[in-house]
Design an enzyme around this catalytic site. Structure first.
Site, PDB file in Angstrom:
ATOM      1  N   GLY A 234       0.843  -1.195   0.000  1.00  0.00           N
ATOM      2  CA  GLY A 234       0.000   0.000   0.000  1.00  0.00           C
ATOM      3  C   GLY A 234       0.872   1.237   0.000  1.00  0.00           C
ATOM      4  N   SER A 235       0.322   2.319   0.498  1.00  0.00           N
ATOM      5  CA  SER A 235       1.042   3.593   0.414  1.00  0.00           C
ATOM      6  C   SER A 235       2.131   3.687   1.495  1.00  0.00           C
ATOM      7  CB  SER A 235       0.059   4.746   0.587  1.00  0.00           C
ATOM      8  OG  SER A 235      -0.530   4.658   1.856  1.00  0.00           O
ATOM      9  N   THR A 238       0.680   4.766   4.975  1.00  0.00           N
ATOM     10  CA  THR A 238       0.058   3.677   5.738  1.00  0.00           C
ATOM     11  C   THR A 238       1.127   2.685   6.188  1.00  0.00           C
ATOM     12  OG1 THR A 238      -1.884   3.941   4.335  1.00  0.00           O
ATOM     13  CG2 THR A 238      -1.852   2.017   5.741  1.00  0.00           C
ATOM     14  N   GLY A 239       2.133   2.466   5.351  1.00  0.00           N
ATOM     15  CA  GLY A 239       3.213   1.533   5.705  1.00  0.00           C
ATOM     16  C   GLY A 239       3.888   1.921   7.013  1.00  0.00           C
ATOM     17  N   GLU A 256       5.656  -3.303   1.039  1.00  0.00           N
ATOM     18  CA  GLU A 256       5.776  -2.950  -0.387  1.00  0.00           C
ATOM     19  C   GLU A 256       4.994  -1.659  -0.576  1.00  0.00           C
ATOM     20  OE1 GLU A 256       7.660  -4.393  -2.436  1.00  0.00           O
ATOM     21  OE2 GLU A 256       7.936  -6.438  -1.709  1.00  0.00           O
ATOM     22  N   CYS A 290       2.238   0.784  -8.611  1.00  0.00           N
ATOM     23  CA  CYS A 290       3.357   1.327  -7.837  1.00  0.00           C
ATOM     24  C   CYS A 290       4.570   1.577  -8.731  1.00  0.00           C
ATOM     25  CB  CYS A 290       3.709   0.367  -6.709  1.00  0.00           C
ATOM     26  SG  CYS A 290       3.937  -1.336  -7.265  1.00  0.00           S
TER      27      CYS A 290
HETATM   28  P1  NAD Z   1      -3.382   2.267   1.324  1.00  0.00           P
HETATM   29  O1  NAD Z   1      -2.110   2.372   2.055  1.00  0.00           O
HETATM   30  O2  NAD Z   1      -4.404   3.305   1.501  1.00  0.00           O
HETATM   31  O3  NAD Z   1      -4.123   0.887   1.685  1.00  0.00           O
HETATM   32  C1  NAD Z   1      -3.524  -0.374   1.509  1.00  0.00           C
HETATM   33  C2  NAD Z   1      -4.205  -1.376   2.412  1.00  0.00           C
HETATM   34  O4  NAD Z   1      -3.957  -1.026   3.778  1.00  0.00           O
HETATM   35  C3  NAD Z   1      -5.714  -1.452   2.291  1.00  0.00           C
HETATM   36  O5  NAD Z   1      -6.110  -2.804   2.414  1.00  0.00           O
HETATM   37  C4  NAD Z   1      -6.196  -0.636   3.480  1.00  0.00           C
HETATM   38  O6  NAD Z   1      -7.494  -1.000   3.910  1.00  0.00           O
HETATM   39  C5  NAD Z   1      -5.163  -0.993   4.518  1.00  0.00           C
HETATM   40  N1  NAD Z   1      -4.993  -0.021   5.591  1.00  0.00           N
HETATM   41  C6  NAD Z   1      -5.302   1.302   5.590  1.00  0.00           C
HETATM   42  N2  NAD Z   1      -4.942   1.876   6.763  1.00  0.00           N
HETATM   43  C7  NAD Z   1      -4.372   0.888   7.512  1.00  0.00           C
HETATM   44  C8  NAD Z   1      -3.765   0.856   8.802  1.00  0.00           C
HETATM   45  N3  NAD Z   1      -3.674   1.951   9.573  1.00  0.00           N
HETATM   46  N4  NAD Z   1      -3.280  -0.320   9.256  1.00  0.00           N
HETATM   47  C9  NAD Z   1      -3.334  -1.428   8.492  1.00  0.00           C
HETATM   48  N5  NAD Z   1      -3.896  -1.460   7.256  1.00  0.00           N
HETATM   49  C10 NAD Z   1      -4.402  -0.311   6.776  1.00  0.00           C
HETATM   50  O7  NAD Z   1      -2.973   2.073  -0.218  1.00  0.00           O
HETATM   51  P2  NAD Z   1      -3.949   2.010  -1.489  1.00  0.00           P
HETATM   52  O8  NAD Z   1      -4.475   3.397  -1.719  1.00  0.00           O
HETATM   53  O9  NAD Z   1      -4.890   0.864  -1.345  1.00  0.00           O
HETATM   54  O10 NAD Z   1      -2.918   1.617  -2.654  1.00  0.00           O
HETATM   55  C11 NAD Z   1      -2.186   2.559  -3.371  1.00  0.00           C
HETATM   56  C12 NAD Z   1      -0.773   2.660  -2.850  1.00  0.00           C
HETATM   57  O11 NAD Z   1      -0.195   1.362  -2.784  1.00  0.00           O
HETATM   58  C13 NAD Z   1       0.137   3.468  -3.750  1.00  0.00           C
HETATM   59  O12 NAD Z   1       0.989   4.296  -2.986  1.00  0.00           O
HETATM   60  C14 NAD Z   1       0.968   2.411  -4.469  1.00  0.00           C
HETATM   61  O13 NAD Z   1       2.194   2.856  -4.945  1.00  0.00           O
HETATM   62  C15 NAD Z   1       1.095   1.386  -3.403  1.00  0.00           C
HETATM   63  N6  NAD Z   1       1.372   0.061  -3.989  1.00  0.00           N
HETATM   64  C16 NAD Z   1       2.603  -0.488  -3.781  1.00  0.00           C
HETATM   65  C17 NAD Z   1       2.912  -1.712  -4.368  1.00  0.00           C
HETATM   66  C18 NAD Z   1       4.258  -2.342  -4.150  1.00  0.00           C
HETATM   67  O14 NAD Z   1       4.374  -3.542  -4.355  1.00  0.00           O
HETATM   68  N7  NAD Z   1       5.294  -1.623  -3.756  1.00  0.00           N
HETATM   69  C19 NAD Z   1       1.972  -2.365  -5.152  1.00  0.00           C
HETATM   70  C20 NAD Z   1       0.731  -1.773  -5.334  1.00  0.00           C
HETATM   71  C21 NAD Z   1       0.438  -0.552  -4.734  1.00  0.00           C
END
Ligand code: NAD
Length: 483
Positions: A234-235, A238-239, A256, A290
């Site tokens: 994810g982002s 959030t990571g 990731e 990503c």
């Molecule tokens: P996001 O971080 O908003 O959400 C990702 C996941 O985390 C979702 O399932 C969400 O419900 C969950 N989440 C949200 N808040 C949380 C918390 N506090 N604790 C635990 N889980 C939580 O990301 P998104 O908007 O779904 O995806 C887009 C982002 O993901 C972009 O920044 C993109 O670059 C990144 N991404 C990275 C990769 C990679 O492999 N590096 C691949 C795909 C997407």
């Protein structure tokens, strides 16, 4: 929690119209339900469960119980289950593709492509060998470094590639002998819930479970004392929260995260030859990947010619509902992302940027963004420094190698980068100076199930896939054998 039925052992086709949690190989719903929106027309999708702490506790208990036996099964047994699961996903690919386009918005051909990748990952990940390294072997003693399963893993999945990114965590986790609980994004829960339902036919209860929920479920998982490892995609923002929360129970974490990939185009390229690939790597999935090219550095000698060709190529591609056969640009996935991209478009007039194409978002039925190319914006403009996750790309001029390398590396992100040139030595020289987890010469975003993938800097921690990815689902153990 109401149990709908037990489904283990069914050979029939899955029903793709109703959606349940999968806990201990039983389908269940919750008192409260919710739905997401089809991004092409803003119509509501079907209802899905909103899991509570009680649902999660039950899934964790079942996973811990399942782990006791699953971790003792042979690698061959686990490989056979994953391979059979892969065939079943392939058998359902038409239903998965339609569902993916409905929930994610990507064109149908791109949905099929994602499913094809997912089945390939399921087939190839269990062909790798889980390592056991002999560090010393003498008359006196043998020292072995081995990798043992961690326990219960949790997969937190984003909305851009819900099938591939779930499967890319399920396969290595269960192949190495762990149980896994998958949490899809609330924006795209449908395909992942069906993957979980299908998995009941191939894995014992508790080995693969899927819980749908709202924004509270992720934090419940990262703080849960019964979960041993979190694999998060994810982002970056959030990571950081995930890592902080996992610290409380010292969970293993793989992150990731986001990217802001640069591509450096040298002056000796054949523009017509590289254009289709460069273009696809800027705009595939409406740029919601990503590892898309998010900054395109073009040598000044060919800049004007490249810009014209790039704009013309983009103009020939159609936007629309992903179910139409000739569409390349689907909508962006959700209302929040649409607002973020719209906000980025406000910087075009505010920062005095020059669009070579597009530049304004028209009103439409869905979350559609006009494909936009920005002509040589300042290096500090938001469209260069931020990850747009929408179809807007800046073209930037360069002339000096050291300067372009410094600009490419001047980012908190470090996921991927690429160099394009006929002169392989020159391209290699530049590539080796780039700060990112993957670097390609004359390509971008090539990935494979047996090749590790991950980011430097704020783009991640650790790697997934490949043998490195298998090790990430294991504890290391050093066995000292005195003869
Ligand atoms: P996001 O971080 O908003 O959400 C990702 C996941 O985390 C979702 O399932 C969400 O419900 C969950 N989440 C949200 N808040 C949380 C918390 N506090 N604790 C635990 N889980 C939580 O990301 P998104 O908007 O779904 O995806 C887009 C982002 O993901 C972009 O920044 C993109 O670059 C990144 N991404 C990275 C990769 C990679 O492999 N590096 C691949 C795909 C997407």
């Amino acid at each position: 929690m109401a149990v709908i039925n037990g489904v283990n052992g069914h050979a029939a086709k899955l029903d793709f119209t109703t959606f349940y949690n999968v806990i201990n190989n039983e389908l269940s719903t919750t008192a409260r339900t919710r739905h997401s929106i089809n991004p092409a027309n803003r119509q509501p999708n079907p209802e899905v469960p909103v899991s509570t702490q009680e649902d999660l506790d039950k899934a964790v208990d079942c996973a811990r119980e399942a782990f006791k036996k699953w971790s003792k099964t042979s690698v061959e047994e686990r490989r056979a289950a994953i391979t059979a699961f892969s065939r079943a996903v392939d058998d359902h690919k038409d239903d998965f593709a339609k569902l993916l386009t409905m929930e994610q918005g990507k064109p149908l051909a791109q949905s099929y492509h994602e499913i094809g990748m997912a089945t390939e990952w399921l087939q190839k990940i269990p062909t790798m060998k889980i390592p056991e390294d002999i560090l010393e072997d003498t008359e006196d003693r043998q020292i072995i470094q081995r990798y043992v399963p961690l326990g219960v893993a949790c997969a937190i999945v984003p909305w851009n590639y819900p099938i591939l990114l779930a499967v890319g965590k399920i396969a290595p986790a269960v192949y190495t002998g762990n149980a896994i609980i998958v949490k899809p994004s609330p924006y795209t829960p449908y395909c992942d819930l069906k993957l979980g339902e299908l998995a009941t036919r191939f894995f014992p209860p508790g080995v693969v479970q899927v819980l749908s929920g709202d924004h509270d479920l992720g934090p419940m998982m990262t703080s849960h004392p019964g979960i041993d490892k979190v694999s998060f995609t994810g982002s970056s923002e959030t990571g950081k929260k995930v890592m902080a929360s996992c610290a409380g129970t010292l969970k293993r974490v793989t992150l990731e995260l986001g990217g802001n990939d640069p591509a450096i185009i040298c002056d000796d390229v054949d523009i017509d030859a590289i254009l289709p690939k460069v273009h696809a790597m800027c705009f595939y999935c409406s740029a919601q990947i990503c590892m898309m090219i998010k900054r395109l550095y073009v040598h000044e000698k060919i800049y004007d010619q490249f810009r014209e060709a790039f704009v013309k190529y983009t103009q020939n591609l159609k936007s629309g509902d992903g179910n139409q056969s000739d569409v390349f640009f689907g909508p962006v996935q959700n209302a929040e992302q649409f607002e973020r991209v719209k906000n980025l478009f406000t910087t075009i007039p505010a920062e005095g940027l020059k669009p070579a194409l597009g530049g304004k978002i028209e009103d439409s039925e869905g979350y559609f963004v006009t494909p936009t190319v920005i002509d040589n914006p300042p290096e500090k403009s938001r469209v260069v420094t931020e990850e747009p996750f929408g179809p807007i790309v800046p073209l930037l001029k360069w002339s000096d190698e050291d300067d372009v390398v410094a600009r490419a590396n001047d980012s908190k992100m470090g996921l991927g980068s690429s160099v394009w040139s006929k002169d392989i030595e020159r391209a290699n020289r530049i590539a080796k100076r780039l700060e990112s987890g993957s670097v390609w010469v004359n390509s971008h975003f090539d990935v494979a199930p047996c090749v590790p993938f991950g980011g430097h800097k704020w783009s991640g921690m650790g790697m997934e896939w490949g043998v490195t990815g298998l090790k990430a689902y294991c504890n290391q153990q050093i066995l000292w054998l005195k003869k």
